[in-house]
Design a protein around this motif. Structure first.
Motif, PDB file in Angstrom:
ATOM      1  N   VAL A 167      19.420  41.065   2.357  1.00 36.03           N
ATOM      2  CA  VAL A 167      19.356  41.997   3.483  1.00 36.03           C
ATOM      3  C   VAL A 167      19.025  41.202   4.738  1.00 36.03           C
ATOM      4  CG1 VAL A 167      18.242  44.042   4.448  1.00 36.03           C
ATOM      5  CG2 VAL A 167      18.568  43.846   1.961  1.00 36.03           C
ATOM      6  N   LEU A 168      19.913  41.290   5.711  1.00 39.78           N
ATOM      7  CA  LEU A 168      19.711  40.598   6.981  1.00 39.78           C
ATOM      8  C   LEU A 168      19.443  41.606   8.075  1.00 39.78           C
ATOM      9  CD1 LEU A 168      22.616  38.017   7.372  1.00 39.78           C
ATOM     10  CD2 LEU A 168      20.263  37.584   6.695  1.00 39.78           C
ATOM     11  N   GLU A 169      18.554  41.254   8.979  1.00 38.55           N
ATOM     12  CA  GLU A 169      18.353  42.051  10.186  1.00 38.55           C
ATOM     13  C   GLU A 169      18.889  41.253  11.359  1.00 38.55           C
ATOM     14  OE1 GLU A 169      14.475  44.802   9.287  1.00 38.55           O
ATOM     15  OE2 GLU A 169      14.186  42.895  10.282  1.00 38.55           O
ATOM     16  N   ILE A 170      19.683  41.911  12.159  1.00 38.15           N
ATOM     17  CA  ILE A 170      20.314  41.218  13.273  1.00 38.15           C
ATOM     18  C   ILE A 170      20.067  41.968  14.566  1.00 38.15           C
ATOM     19  CG2 ILE A 170      22.509  40.439  14.229  1.00 38.15           C
ATOM     20  CD1 ILE A 170      23.489  39.982  11.434  1.00 38.15           C
ATOM     21  N   GLY A 171      19.510  41.280  15.528  1.00 44.75           N
ATOM     22  CA  GLY A 171      19.207  41.870  16.825  1.00 44.75           C
ATOM     23  C   GLY A 171      20.474  42.280  17.556  1.00 44.75           C
ATOM     24  N   ASP A 191      25.663  40.734  -2.732  1.00 42.04           N
ATOM     25  CA  ASP A 191      25.925  41.751  -1.704  1.00 42.04           C
ATOM     26  C   ASP A 191      25.148  41.378  -0.457  1.00 42.04           C
ATOM     27  OD1 ASP A 191      27.513  43.401  -3.248  1.00 42.04           O
ATOM     28  OD2 ASP A 191      25.769  44.393  -4.140  1.00 42.04           O
ATOM     29  N   LEU A 192      25.798  41.544   0.664  1.00 40.07           N
ATOM     30  CA  LEU A 192      25.120  41.287   1.932  1.00 40.07           C
ATOM     31  C   LEU A 192      24.976  42.598   2.685  1.00 40.07           C
ATOM     32  CD1 LEU A 192      24.024  39.092   3.874  1.00 40.07           C
ATOM     33  CD2 LEU A 192      26.275  39.080   4.930  1.00 40.07           C
ATOM     34  N   GLU A 193      23.730  42.961   2.936  1.00 40.19           N
ATOM     35  CA  GLU A 193      23.487  44.170   3.721  1.00 40.19           C
ATOM     36  C   GLU A 193      23.024  43.739   5.106  1.00 40.19           C
ATOM     37  OE1 GLU A 193      20.385  47.844   3.883  1.00 40.19           O
ATOM     38  OE2 GLU A 193      20.918  47.143   1.887  1.00 40.19           O
ATOM     39  N   ILE A 194      23.623  44.319   6.123  1.00 46.15           N
ATOM     40  CA  ILE A 194      23.281  43.944   7.491  1.00 46.15           C
ATOM     41  C   ILE A 194      22.672  45.143   8.198  1.00 46.15           C
ATOM     42  CG2 ILE A 194      24.203  43.187   9.714  1.00 46.15           C
ATOM     43  CD1 ILE A 194      26.361  41.657   8.113  1.00 46.15           C
ATOM     44  N   ARG A 195      21.439  44.978   8.664  1.00 47.04           N
ATOM     45  CA  ARG A 195      20.752  46.064   9.378  1.00 47.04           C
ATOM     46  C   ARG A 195      20.616  45.679  10.842  1.00 47.04           C
ATOM     47  NH1 ARG A 195      15.785  46.840   5.156  1.00 47.04           N
ATOM     48  NH2 ARG A 195      17.028  47.620   3.408  1.00 47.04           N
ATOM     49  N   PRO A 196      21.125  46.524  11.719  1.00 44.07           N
ATOM     50  CA  PRO A 196      20.978  46.229  13.144  1.00 44.07           C
ATOM     51  C   PRO A 196      19.553  46.502  13.610  1.00 44.07           C
ATOM     52  CG  PRO A 196      22.255  48.244  12.822  1.00 44.07           C
ATOM     53  CD  PRO A 196      21.867  47.759  11.451  1.00 44.07           C
ATOM     54  N   LEU A 197      19.055  45.619  14.437  1.00 48.54           N
ATOM     55  CA  LEU A 197      17.723  45.782  15.028  1.00 48.54           C
ATOM     56  C   LEU A 197      17.891  46.111  16.499  1.00 48.54           C
ATOM     57  CD1 LEU A 197      15.472  42.742  14.023  1.00 48.54           C
ATOM     58  CD2 LEU A 197      15.185  45.126  13.349  1.00 48.54           C
ATOM     59  N   ALA A 198      17.140  47.072  16.987  1.00 43.76           N
ATOM     60  CA  ALA A 198      17.220  47.401  18.408  1.00 43.76           C
ATOM     61  C   ALA A 198      16.653  46.254  19.249  1.00 43.76           C
ATOM     62  CB  ALA A 198      16.429  48.675  18.688  1.00 43.76           C
ATOM     63  N   ALA A 199      17.210  46.070  20.416  1.00 44.90           N
ATOM     64  CA  ALA A 199      16.671  45.119  21.382  1.00 44.90           C
ATOM     65  C   ALA A 199      15.785  45.889  22.359  1.00 44.90           C
ATOM     66  CB  ALA A 199      17.812  44.445  22.130  1.00 44.90           C
ATOM     67  N   HIS A 200      14.817  45.192  22.941  1.00 46.23           N
ATOM     68  CA  HIS A 200      13.930  45.823  23.917  1.00 46.23           C
ATOM     69  C   HIS A 200      14.045  45.128  25.257  1.00 46.23           C
ATOM     70  CE1 HIS A 200      12.241  46.945  20.016  1.00 46.23           C
ATOM     71  NE2 HIS A 200      11.909  48.073  20.617  1.00 46.23           N
ATOM     72  N   GLY A 201      14.231  45.938  26.275  1.00 44.74           N
ATOM     73  CA  GLY A 201      14.332  45.392  27.627  1.00 44.74           C
ATOM     74  C   GLY A 201      13.383  46.125  28.569  1.00 44.74           C
ATOM     75  N   ARG A 202      12.722  45.355  29.419  1.00 44.47           N
ATOM     76  CA  ARG A 202      11.825  45.978  30.400  1.00 44.47           C
ATOM     77  C   ARG A 202      12.576  46.149  31.718  1.00 44.47           C
ATOM     78  NH1 ARG A 202       7.515  42.704  30.369  1.00 44.47           N
ATOM     79  NH2 ARG A 202       6.290  43.972  28.974  1.00 44.47           N
ATOM     80  N   CYS A 203      12.543  47.388  32.204  1.00 42.75           N
ATOM     81  CA  CYS A 203      13.226  47.697  33.455  1.00 42.75           C
ATOM     82  C   CYS A 203      12.489  47.007  34.615  1.00 42.75           C
ATOM     83  CB  CYS A 203      13.223  49.209  33.653  1.00 42.75           C
ATOM     84  SG  CYS A 203      13.911  49.724  35.226  1.00 42.75           S
ATOM     85  N   ARG A 204      13.247  46.292  35.447  1.00 46.83           N
ATOM     86  CA  ARG A 204      12.603  45.586  36.553  1.00 46.83           C
ATOM     87  C   ARG A 204      12.240  46.539  37.697  1.00 46.83           C
ATOM     88  NH1 ARG A 204      13.690  39.847  35.356  1.00 46.83           N
ATOM     89  NH2 ARG A 204      15.704  39.770  34.331  1.00 46.83           N
ATOM     90  N   ALA A 205      12.790  47.762  37.645  1.00 50.03           N
ATOM     91  CA  ALA A 205      12.488  48.726  38.703  1.00 50.03           C
ATOM     92  C   ALA A 205      11.204  49.501  38.399  1.00 50.03           C
ATOM     93  CB  ALA A 205      13.655  49.691  38.877  1.00 50.03           C
ATOM     94  N   CYS A 206      11.022  49.939  37.124  1.00 49.14           N
ATOM     95  CA  CYS A 206       9.887  50.819  36.832  1.00 49.14           C
ATOM     96  C   CYS A 206       9.007  50.323  35.682  1.00 49.14           C
ATOM     97  CB  CYS A 206      10.397  52.223  36.524  1.00 49.14           C
ATOM     98  SG  CYS A 206      11.169  52.356  34.897  1.00 49.14           S
ATOM     99  N   SER A 207       9.357  49.181  35.059  1.00 50.45           N
ATOM    100  CA  SER A 207       8.578  48.576  33.971  1.00 50.45           C
ATOM    101  C   SER A 207       8.640  49.328  32.642  1.00 50.45           C
ATOM    102  CB  SER A 207       7.105  48.392  34.358  1.00 50.45           C
ATOM    103  OG  SER A 207       7.008  47.476  35.410  1.00 50.45           O
ATOM    104  N   HIS A 208       9.439  50.391  32.587  1.00 45.67           N
ATOM    105  CA  HIS A 208       9.639  51.097  31.319  1.00 45.67           C
ATOM    106  C   HIS A 208      10.355  50.153  30.337  1.00 45.67           C
ATOM    107  CE1 HIS A 208      10.415  54.535  28.702  1.00 45.67           C
ATOM    108  NE2 HIS A 208      11.667  54.134  28.605  1.00 45.67           N
TER     109      HIS A 208
END
Ligand SMILES: [Zn+2]
Length: 109
Positions: free
Chosen positions: A27-31, A58-75
């Motif tokens: 099982v692989l996790e991929i960003g 068997d190869l299982e691929i799980r997508p990982l969410a990416a995180h980004g900080r907004c430069r306008a509001c820091s969310h």
């Protein structure tokens, strides 16, 4: 081809960890920003595994969410899309992660 290099690396790591046992499943996790095509990686893994203890696994691929900080509001936005938009409408994100690729689990017999 980027995916073949990754596949060879994964096969190398799981073969060493399996210590001669047969690898059944990986099982692989991929960003989301890793720029890896899951189908291409699956095909490359099949080829890379020939003759190794991971052949036929068997190869299982799980997508990982990416995180980004907004430069306008820091969310911080969690997303699978490189063109993500912050709820404030900002599109200028500072990426905090998302390019990782890791072996999450493996099953041996
Ligand atoms: Zn924002």
């Amino acid at each position: 081809m980027h995916e073949l290099g990754l596949a060879l690396e994964v096969v190398d790591v799981v073969s060493r960890r399996a210590e001669g046992a047969r690898v059944r499943r990986v099982v692989l996790e991929i960003g989301a920003l890793a720029a890896v095509l899951p189908d291409a990686l699956r095909g490359a893994f099949e080829i890379a595994a020939v003759g190794s203890s991971a052949e036929g696994a068997d190869l299982e691929i799980r997508p990982l969410a990416a995180h980004g900080r907004c430069r306008a509001c820091s969310h911080v936005v969690a997303t699978h899309d490189v063109l993500a938009v912050c709820p404030c409408g900002g599109i200028d994100l500072e990426w905090l992660d998302g390019t990782d690729l890791r072996i999450r689990e493996m099953e041996v017999t």
